[in-house]
Scaffold this active site. Structure first.
Site, PDB file in Angstrom:
ATOM      1  N   CYS A  58       1.150  -1.262   0.205  1.00  0.00           N
ATOM      2  CA  CYS A  58       0.010  -0.045   0.166  1.00  0.00           C
ATOM      3  C   CYS A  58       0.782   1.202  -0.087  1.00  0.00           C
ATOM      4  CB  CYS A  58      -0.919   0.137   1.175  1.00  0.00           C
ATOM      5  SG  CYS A  58      -2.250  -0.948   0.934  1.00  0.00           S
TER       6      CYS A  58
ATOM      7  N   HIS B 267      -0.491  -8.359   1.004  1.00  0.00           N
ATOM      8  CA  HIS B 267      -1.133  -7.781   0.098  1.00  0.00           C
ATOM      9  C   HIS B 267      -1.212  -8.483  -1.077  1.00  0.00           C
ATOM     10  CE1 HIS B 267      -2.400  -3.662  -1.724  1.00  0.00           C
ATOM     11  NE2 HIS B 267      -2.354  -4.277  -2.796  1.00  0.00           N
TER      12      HIS B 267
ATOM     13  N   HIS C  22      -0.505 -10.374  -4.251  1.00  0.00           N
ATOM     14  CA  HIS C  22       0.602  -9.935  -5.508  1.00  0.00           C
ATOM     15  C   HIS C  22       0.552 -11.058  -6.361  1.00  0.00           C
ATOM     16  CE1 HIS C  22       2.709 -11.073  -1.943  1.00  0.00           C
ATOM     17  NE2 HIS C  22       3.612 -11.632  -2.596  1.00  0.00           N
TER      18      HIS C  22
HETATM   19  P1  5GP Z   1       5.796 -13.468  -1.032  1.00  0.00           P
HETATM   20  O1  5GP Z   1       6.619 -13.978  -0.427  1.00  0.00           O
HETATM   21  O2  5GP Z   1       4.834 -12.764  -0.121  1.00  0.00           O
HETATM   22  O3  5GP Z   1       5.016 -13.904  -2.273  1.00  0.00           O
HETATM   23  O4  5GP Z   1       6.343 -12.373  -2.091  1.00  0.00           O
HETATM   24  C1  5GP Z   1       6.783 -10.903  -1.425  1.00  0.00           C
HETATM   25  C2  5GP Z   1       7.764 -10.496  -2.348  1.00  0.00           C
HETATM   26  O5  5GP Z   1       7.959  -8.823  -2.108  1.00  0.00           O
HETATM   27  C3  5GP Z   1       9.169 -10.880  -2.296  1.00  0.00           C
HETATM   28  O6  5GP Z   1       9.828 -11.615  -3.540  1.00  0.00           O
HETATM   29  C4  5GP Z   1      10.037  -9.887  -1.770  1.00  0.00           C
HETATM   30  O7  5GP Z   1      11.170  -9.672  -2.368  1.00  0.00           O
HETATM   31  C5  5GP Z   1       9.286  -8.786  -2.344  1.00  0.00           C
HETATM   32  N1  5GP Z   1       9.341  -7.483  -1.562  1.00  0.00           N
HETATM   33  C6  5GP Z   1       9.273  -7.300  -0.348  1.00  0.00           C
HETATM   34  N2  5GP Z   1       9.578  -5.955   0.172  1.00  0.00           N
HETATM   35  C7  5GP Z   1       9.463  -5.348  -0.857  1.00  0.00           C
HETATM   36  C8  5GP Z   1       9.680  -3.929  -1.283  1.00  0.00           C
HETATM   37  O8  5GP Z   1       9.740  -3.056  -0.260  1.00  0.00           O
HETATM   38  N3  5GP Z   1       9.796  -3.348  -2.566  1.00  0.00           N
HETATM   39  C9  5GP Z   1       9.889  -4.421  -3.642  1.00  0.00           C
HETATM   40  N4  5GP Z   1      10.116  -3.992  -4.857  1.00  0.00           N
HETATM   41  N5  5GP Z   1       9.491  -5.738  -3.298  1.00  0.00           N
HETATM   42  C10 5GP Z   1       9.522  -5.988  -2.032  1.00  0.00           C
HETATM   43 ZN    ZN Z   2      -1.914  -3.284   1.076  1.00  0.00          ZN
END
Ligand code: 5GP
Ligand code: ZN
Length: 114
Positions: free
Chosen positions: A7, A98, A100
């Site tokens: 967000c 969130h 994604h």
């Molecule tokens: P999940 O593990 O929740 O599916 O993926 C979260 C993703 O968000 C990870 O691949 C991580 O590298 C990415 N991520 C986390 N914090 C940030 C951020 O502040 N900026 C960006 N661009 N990516 C982020």
């Molecule tokens: Zn959010």
């Protein structure tokens, strides 16, 4: 959602490298890419995970999928192929709550899923 990282990225409070944006979604480069192209597509409205989808917000899925195709085009991976991953819940490795979609490409991906 004040403390939600995505967000805050959507609001511009945290910098990101945006690849695509429209009225409904933002797509930006993952901070720790695992493939040469690694882009996250997120709805502008806060939805915690796939489990947070309901009849009132399900239209976001269409907007996200439309954006995924656009991101693939923009990043030049449409033709060679790409993988789309959604981790739903801690057990699946979700770390940012969130919704994604990971778009992975720019290299030949292993045929195994896990
Ligand atoms: P999940 O593990 O929740 O599916 O993926 C979260 C993703 O968000 C990870 O691949 C991580 O590298 C990415 N991520 C986390 N914090 C940030 C951020 O502040 N900026 C960006 N661009 N990516 C982020
Ligand atoms: Zn959010």
């Amino acid at each position: 959602m004040e403390n939600c990282i995505f967000c805050r990225i959507i609001k511009g409070e945290i910098p990101s490298t945006k690849v695509y944006e429209d009225e409904y979604v933002v797509a930006f480069k993952d901070i720790k890419p695992v493939t040469p192209v690694h882009v996250l597509v997120v709805p502008k409205t806060h939805i915690g995970s796939l489990e947070g989808l309901n009849d009132g917000n399900i239209e976001n899925v269409v907007h996200i999928h439309r954006a995924i195709k656009k991101v693939a085009e923009i990043t030049g991976i449409s033709k060679d192929g790409y993988r789309v991953i959604v981790n739903c819940g801690e057990g699946a490795g979700q770390t940012v709550f969130h919704l994604h979609y990971h778009i992975l490409g720019g290299t030949k991906l292993n045929e195994r899923l896990i």
